[in-house]
Design an enzyme around this catalytic site. Structure first.
Site, PDB file in Angstrom:
ATOM      1  CE1 TYR A  53      -3.021  -3.030   0.369  1.00 20.79           C
ATOM      2  CE2 TYR A  53      -3.312  -2.545   2.683  1.00 20.79           C
ATOM      3  CZ  TYR A  53      -3.583  -3.321   1.600  1.00 20.79           C
ATOM      4  OH  TYR A  53      -4.429  -4.396   1.710  1.00 20.79           O
ATOM      5  N   GLY A 238     -17.585  -4.004  -1.824  1.00 23.18           N
ATOM      6  CA  GLY A 238     -17.298  -4.079  -3.261  1.00 23.18           C
ATOM      7  C   GLY A 238     -16.836  -2.753  -3.833  1.00 23.18           C
TER       8      GLY A 238
END
Length: 347
Positions: A53, A238
């Site tokens: 990340y 999602g």
């Protein structure tokens, strides 16, 4: 807040886990600090990050999220209040050449190399949970359902990987180990070799799970329940799709799919059709669509923790508050009806 045991350990982790992959890209250092301050005050004691990340992965932001968390831990003095998890990236020469030339192996060389770098960025001596971000071998992960037999494969033996991780546990740099984006075969192999060789066993599996992707229930859920290797569910909304904010072709300013339209995993016509049904159901029951979606994931018996990710404080507050949402039998039955008609549109 509610808490559950992390696998077969005595560590209590919050059912809501604070995800961090937007920090250093979509979110600034200051915004990340605000999120961590608020989450901790609300009882969230479980933070998840990765050397990969910020997302999307690129050389310029590699490790930046861990650096931000490390700065926060030092400035706030909160290390002993946090169950801290990170991950070693797997191989990916075509998309992460900046991480060990994209040729990571889960062996005695790369595991300590990656771990020590993460610990330095996080400004801590140890991690409570260290995870393999995705398998080194060829397998059906990242939305891939079918298994293709590899023509040629060089894979570190799982026993060697466990031995390399055990060395770091013995050194006090890792308390527990976990997997991510794994399959039932992979999980059972790690459990088998750990028992056979008397090595540390895995305590969690971080895989995608949401109303749009319940493939974890096929095989993996039983493994989690019977072997006490709980799910750490990522992408429970999602990419934010289940909030309903993208319906009708909307592209909210600053939203992830607006910024990164190539992220199409949850945006197919089938996913949109299912999302429309779930959003309508939530509103029929006077629920926020995002909170209903999170509450469903939170309620699963094979789940240890739901990893939320927010780019605004409004989203963060709503996501954390999902822990107080109880879904009625009628709502749960309606969810199953929608799932039967629109099963796993975004595996």
């Amino acid at each position: 807040m509610q808490y559950r045991k992390l696998g077969n350990t005595q560590i209590d982790v919050s059912v809501i886990c604070l995800g961090s992959m937007t920090w250093g890209q979509q979110n600034s250092r200051e915004q990340a600090f605000e999120q961590m301050d608020y989450a901790l005050a609300e009882g969230v004691n479980f933070f998840d990050t990765a050397e990969l990340y910020a997302i999307p992965p690129q050389a310029a932001t590699y490790g930046r999220t861990e650096e931000i968390i490390g700065d926060w831990l030092q400035e706030r003095g909160t290390r002993d209040q946090i169950v801290l998890a990170s991950k070693i990236a797997g191989p990916g020469a075509d998309w992460i050449p900046h991480i060990r030339d994209g040729k990571t192996q889960f062996d005695h060389k790369d595991i300590p190399l990656a771990l020590d770098a993460s610990l330095e960025r996080l400004q801590t001596d140890y991690l409570d949970l260290y995870q393999l971000h995705w398998p080194e071998r060829s397998a059906n992960f990242f939305g891939k359902l079918g298994f293709e037999v590899p023509a040629e494969e060089h894979m570190t033996p799982i026993l060697e990987t466990l031995q390399a991780l055990a060395e770091q546990v013995k050194a006090g740099k890792i308390r527990h180990i976990g997997l991510s984006n794994e399959t039932p075969w992979g999980v059972m192999q790690f459990l088998h070799y750990a028992e056979q060789a008397g090595l540390p066993t895995i305590v969690s599996v971080q895989n995608p799970y949401s109303l749009l992707n319940r493939t974890y229930e096929v095989g993996m859920a039983e493994v989690s329940w019977r072997e006490r290797v709980g799910l750490l569910a990522y992408s429970p909304l999602g990419f934010g799709v289940l909030s309903g904010k993208y319906l009708g072709g909307e592209k909210p300013e600053g939203a992830r799919i607006t910024l990164y339209p190539d992220y199409t995993r949850y945006s197919s016509a089938a996913a949109v059709a299912a999302t429309e049904k779930y959003v309508a159901l939530a509103r029929d029951h006077n629920l926020e669509p995002a909170q209903m979606a999170l509450a469903y994931v939170n309620s699963r018996p094979f789940l240890t923790s739901t990893i939320i990710g927010a780019t605004t404080m409004e989203q963060l507050r709503s996501n954390i508050d999902s822990i107080t949402v109880h879904l009625s039998d009628d709502a749960l039955a309606a969810i199953e009806e929608i799932h039967s008609a629109h099963a796993n549109p975004s595996p």
